[in-house]
Scaffold this motif. Structure first.
Motif, PDB file in Angstrom:
ATOM      1  N   SER A 116       0.898  -1.363  -0.079  1.00  0.00           N
ATOM      2  CA  SER A 116      -0.021   0.081   0.127  1.00  0.00           C
ATOM      3  C   SER A 116       0.636   1.310  -0.036  1.00  0.00           C
ATOM      4  CB  SER A 116      -0.923   0.155   1.234  1.00  0.00           C
ATOM      5  OG  SER A 116      -0.183   0.370   2.454  1.00  0.00           O
ATOM      6  N   VAL A 117       0.321   2.303   0.014  1.00  0.00           N
ATOM      7  CA  VAL A 117       1.017   3.763   0.072  1.00  0.00           C
ATOM      8  C   VAL A 117       1.560   3.712   1.509  1.00  0.00           C
ATOM      9  CG1 VAL A 117       0.927   5.932   0.152  1.00  0.00           C
ATOM     10  CG2 VAL A 117      -0.662   4.914  -1.503  1.00  0.00           C
ATOM     11  N   PRO A 118       2.901   3.873   1.715  1.00  0.00           N
ATOM     12  CA  PRO A 118       3.364   4.014   2.879  1.00  0.00           C
ATOM     13  C   PRO A 118       3.082   5.541   3.803  1.00  0.00           C
ATOM     14  CG  PRO A 118       5.149   4.270   1.454  1.00  0.00           C
ATOM     15  CD  PRO A 118       4.113   4.061   0.528  1.00  0.00           C
ATOM     16  N   GLY A 119       1.989   5.639   3.880  1.00  0.00           N
ATOM     17  CA  GLY A 119       1.575   6.895   4.770  1.00  0.00           C
ATOM     18  C   GLY A 119       1.614   6.715   6.306  1.00  0.00           C
ATOM     19  N   ALA A 120       0.772   7.263   6.865  1.00  0.00           N
ATOM     20  CA  ALA A 120       0.637   7.250   8.602  1.00  0.00           C
ATOM     21  C   ALA A 120       0.364   6.026   8.742  1.00  0.00           C
ATOM     22  CB  ALA A 120      -0.538   8.067   8.862  1.00  0.00           C
ATOM     23  N   GLY A 150       8.236   4.138  10.539  1.00  0.00           N
ATOM     24  CA  GLY A 150       9.614   4.084   9.750  1.00  0.00           C
ATOM     25  C   GLY A 150       9.900   4.472   8.413  1.00  0.00           C
ATOM     26  N   SER A 151       9.045   5.208   7.832  1.00  0.00           N
ATOM     27  CA  SER A 151       9.151   5.939   6.503  1.00  0.00           C
ATOM     28  C   SER A 151       9.633   7.143   6.889  1.00  0.00           C
ATOM     29  CB  SER A 151       7.946   5.969   5.726  1.00  0.00           C
ATOM     30  OG  SER A 151       7.582   4.574   5.383  1.00  0.00           O
ATOM     31  N   TYR A 152      10.628   7.702   5.855  1.00  0.00           N
ATOM     32  CA  TYR A 152      10.935   9.288   5.929  1.00  0.00           C
ATOM     33  C   TYR A 152       9.779  10.101   5.397  1.00  0.00           C
ATOM     34  CZ  TYR A 152      15.446   6.619   6.184  1.00  0.00           C
ATOM     35  OH  TYR A 152      16.456   6.052   6.606  1.00  0.00           O
ATOM     36  N   ASN A 153       8.592   9.937   5.487  1.00  0.00           N
ATOM     37  CA  ASN A 153       7.443  10.726   4.932  1.00  0.00           C
ATOM     38  C   ASN A 153       7.070  11.879   5.954  1.00  0.00           C
ATOM     39  OD1 ASN A 153       5.252  11.169   3.412  1.00  0.00           O
ATOM     40  ND2 ASN A 153       3.982   9.697   4.154  1.00  0.00           N
ATOM     41  N   TYR A 154       8.205  12.768   6.084  1.00  0.00           N
ATOM     42  CA  TYR A 154       8.104  13.883   7.198  1.00  0.00           C
ATOM     43  C   TYR A 154       6.820  14.818   7.054  1.00  0.00           C
ATOM     44  CZ  TYR A 154      13.086  12.374   8.002  1.00  0.00           C
ATOM     45  OH  TYR A 154      14.153  11.660   8.607  1.00  0.00           O
ATOM     46  N   ALA A 158       3.842  11.318   0.618  1.00  0.00           N
ATOM     47  CA  ALA A 158       3.650  10.044   0.201  1.00  0.00           C
ATOM     48  C   ALA A 158       2.378   9.498   0.261  1.00  0.00           C
ATOM     49  CB  ALA A 158       4.525   9.232   0.794  1.00  0.00           C
ATOM     50  N   GLU A 159       1.603   9.882  -0.908  1.00  0.00           N
ATOM     51  CA  GLU A 159       0.122   9.504  -0.807  1.00  0.00           C
ATOM     52  C   GLU A 159      -0.436   9.181  -2.322  1.00  0.00           C
ATOM     53  OE1 GLU A 159      -1.565  12.970   1.076  1.00  0.00           O
ATOM     54  OE2 GLU A 159      -0.666  14.416  -0.343  1.00  0.00           O
ATOM     55  N   ASN A 160      -1.528   8.510  -2.283  1.00  0.00           N
ATOM     56  CA  ASN A 160      -2.011   8.420  -3.638  1.00  0.00           C
ATOM     57  C   ASN A 160      -3.256   9.240  -3.759  1.00  0.00           C
ATOM     58  OD1 ASN A 160      -3.742   6.940  -1.936  1.00  0.00           O
ATOM     59  ND2 ASN A 160      -3.585   5.054  -2.479  1.00  0.00           N
ATOM     60  N   THR A 354      13.676  12.374  -1.674  1.00  0.00           N
ATOM     61  CA  THR A 354      13.083  10.985  -1.403  1.00  0.00           C
ATOM     62  C   THR A 354      12.314  11.021   0.079  1.00  0.00           C
ATOM     63  OG1 THR A 354      15.006  10.383  -0.376  1.00  0.00           O
ATOM     64  CG2 THR A 354      14.832   9.871  -2.798  1.00  0.00           C
ATOM     65  N   LYS A 355      12.053  12.198   0.798  1.00  0.00           N
ATOM     66  CA  LYS A 355      11.757  11.971   2.112  1.00  0.00           C
ATOM     67  C   LYS A 355      10.630  13.078   2.177  1.00  0.00           C
ATOM     68  CE  LYS A 355      16.202  10.573   3.520  1.00  0.00           C
ATOM     69  NZ  LYS A 355      16.885  10.169   2.076  1.00  0.00           N
ATOM     70  N   SER A 356      10.880  14.269   2.579  1.00  0.00           N
ATOM     71  CA  SER A 356       9.924  15.267   2.680  1.00  0.00           C
ATOM     72  C   SER A 356       8.951  15.587   1.529  1.00  0.00           C
ATOM     73  CB  SER A 356      10.442  16.567   3.214  1.00  0.00           C
ATOM     74  OG  SER A 356      11.091  16.380   4.383  1.00  0.00           O
ATOM     75  N   PHE A 357       9.567  15.183   0.185  1.00  0.00           N
ATOM     76  CA  PHE A 357       8.642  15.535  -0.970  1.00  0.00           C
ATOM     77  C   PHE A 357       8.038  14.154  -1.581  1.00  0.00           C
ATOM     78  CE2 PHE A 357      12.409  18.233  -0.738  1.00  0.00           C
ATOM     79  CZ  PHE A 357      11.562  19.512  -0.716  1.00  0.00           C
ATOM     80  N   GLY A 358       8.317  13.200  -0.948  1.00  0.00           N
ATOM     81  CA  GLY A 358       7.588  11.679  -1.422  1.00  0.00           C
ATOM     82  C   GLY A 358       7.948  11.326  -2.648  1.00  0.00           C
ATOM     83  N   ALA A 359       9.098  11.879  -2.996  1.00  0.00           N
ATOM     84  CA  ALA A 359       9.300  11.571  -4.549  1.00  0.00           C
ATOM     85  C   ALA A 359      10.772  10.503  -4.747  1.00  0.00           C
ATOM     86  CB  ALA A 359       9.590  12.632  -5.403  1.00  0.00           C
TER      87      ALA A 359
END
Length: 537
Positions: A116-120, A150-154, A158-160, A354-359
């Protein structure tokens, strides 16, 4: 406990002398707010038990290697075929000792497949092993709604769903997924040009250049900036990509103690006084290499002092903001914004998307160096261009942070991340855990120490539907194994409270509350607005 708001160095600008001042004081000096980092020392009993644990594992490892040598126990590790026994070994047997005897015991805590999307929250594919983690097979069951810590999704990009996903989908229809060419040939799209101009505007510098891989941004660009006759002064905890780039450059490398300005200044003085080895000629270039947030320690670079030193000794500064860009500062501009400094004081600004921008990918930004890199960087000349939907994800998320999308969503996410960070760190310390790093760092290392507790903590948290990252040797010192939490703006207060309750429960079961400085919990925990009080957006 060592609270690192100790003495700092400042330069008076008149006689170029060094004056010790309190770095945390608001009046004068280099810091506008207290700079507080805690690194509580390992309790003696815990240290002894940790060494004993590794000793026991080592003894049993040698015993199992003896059994494998006589084919009593089967060995699954990569090794030469029988007909190649007289060859020079392809695999270093002794170097794999840790992998086959210690890592394999807790391997189930890593490489968990996400569907799935590695969100919250995220979904995990359940897997099982019948040969003690040498191989895994999927059970067909999906573990739903695992809280992702654990993800760097600050900033939660990182969402769909939402504007980023919609813009990326539209660009995919127009441009396709791949460019199939390098930027120097026919892979330079108008979206690439727009993205680089936006990055330069976001950082407040003259120009910027993007690359398709964050690791290669460091490892392939440092060799283009330095070479033989140059000196690189590297923080001892710098990322592997920085270390590899420094080694590939052919420069002389000297390492200073982590965030220790006295150690850095000593190396700078010696470099200027003695010059190059044997010839004693002046160095062609001295490059100081540091990170914004150190991903294993949770500490923030003492950037005002580093800049003061590099100006005083006329060195250059390479700043890696992989974890800090978007995650620090009142406007999300990284560690430079966090300290309220001038971006022009940093010669080479590096960061990742790759982290704060989800790319994906990274960038290099600065003054008068981008055109040089376009023709001299291996990553720019030979690498395929960034994928158009990835570029669009970067553009849309960055405009959101800057407020150019006409909303305040980006500013709200930056502030929510700061609130979540302060709250989460404070609650963990109140519970009695040893927490490393700066109070404003969204990377939160919690010390586990003992090898058996590395795997036990990860498994116990997953049983409670919480996904965490556990880290041990060789990624950390052998006595400092830890769990590393990454806080996100997408985490609600309810989610964080649920996680904190589970951590407290597991901490009691595994006896992880090592701190000798437990803080009494306060009844009211308002967010401290003074974190950003002195900088206007």
């Amino acid at each position: 406990m060592r609270e690192r708001h100790d003495q700092s160095h400042a330069y008076d600008g008149k006689a170029n002398c060094i004056m010790p001042i309190q770095g945390g004081q608001h009046h004068g000096g280099l810091y506008k707010r207290p700079f507080v980092e805690s690194f509580e020392e390992t309790p003696m009993l815990v240290a002894v038990l940790t060494y004993m644990g590794y000793g026991i594992l080592t003894i049993f490892g040698y015993l199992r290697d003896f059994l494998r040598q006589w084919k009593i126990e089967r060995c699954h590790i990569a090794r030469e075929k029988e007909e190649q026994r007289d060859f020079v070994p392809l695999y270093q047997d002794f170097e794999n000792f840790y992998t086959r005897n210690l890592y394999m015991r807790i391997r189930d805590n890593w490489n968990r497949p996400i569907c799935s999307v590695p969100g919250a929250k995220m979904d995990l594919m359940e897997r099982a092993s019948h040969d003690y983690n040498w191989t895994f097979e999927y059970t067909g069951r999906v573990v739903h709604d695992v809280i992702n810590l654990g993800s760097y999704n600050y900033l939660g990009f990182a969402e769909n769903t939402g504007p980023c996903a919609e813009s990326a989908a539209e660009v995919t229809v127009k441009y396709g997924v791949g460019v199939a060419s390098s930027r120097q040939e026919i892979g330079n799209l108008d979206r690439h040009e727009e993205m680089e101009k936006l990055v330069a505007k976001f950082l407040g510098v003259e120009s910027a250049m993007a690359f398709g891989m964050g690791f290669a941004t460091n490892s392939m660009n440092i060799p283009a900036l330095t070479g033989k006759g140059c000196l690189i002064l590297s923080d001892e905890l710098n990322h592997a990509s920085l270390v590899l780039g420094a080694r590939l450059s052919g420069s002389i490398i000297r390492v200073f103690k982590h965030n220790n300005m006295q150690s850095l200044e000593k190396l700078l003085r010696e470099a200027i006084v003695h010059g190059q080895p044997r010839t004693h000629r002046p160095w062609k270039k001295i490059l100081i290499v540091v990170e914004g947030i150190y991903s294993m320690e949770g500490s923030i670079v003492r950037l005002p002092e580093v800049i003061a030193l590099k100006k005083h000794y006329r060195a250059y500064l390479y700043l890696d903001e992989a974890h800090s860009i978007g995650a620090l500062g009142p406007r999300g501009r990284g560690v430079v914004d966090y300290f309220g400094l001038d971006p022009c004081d940093v010669d080479v600004m590096m960061g990742t998307f790759t982290k704060s921008f989800g790319a994906a990918g990274g960038y290099i930004a600065g003054k008068r160096l981008i055109e040089y890199l376009r023709s001299h960087s291996h990553s720019a000349v030979y690498a395929t261009s960034m994928s158009p939907p990835v570029v669009e994800q970067i553009i849309t998320s960055m405009k959101c942070i800057m407020g150019e999308d006409g909303t305040t969503i980006g500013c709200e996410r930056v502030r929510r991340l700061a609130e979540n960070t302060v709250y989460f760190r404070k609650r963990l310390r109140e519970m009695g855990f040893i927490i490393y790093g700066n109070k404003d760092s969204p990377v939160v290392p919690m010390m586990l120490y003992m090898p058996a507790k590395i795997g036990a903590f990860g498994r116990e948290m997953l049983k409670r539907n919480i996904g965490v990252v556990v880290v041990g040797f060789p990624a950390t010192p052998i006595i400092e194994s830890r769990a590393r939490f990454c806080i996100s703006a997408s985490h609600s207060r309810e989610l964080l409270d649920k996680v904190l309750g589970a951590i407290c429960e597991v901490g009691d079961v595994l006896q992880l509350k090592y701190s000798r400085h437990r803080i009494q919990p306060s009844l009211v925990r308002p967010f401290d607005d003074s974190v950003y009080e002195d900088i206007d957006d």
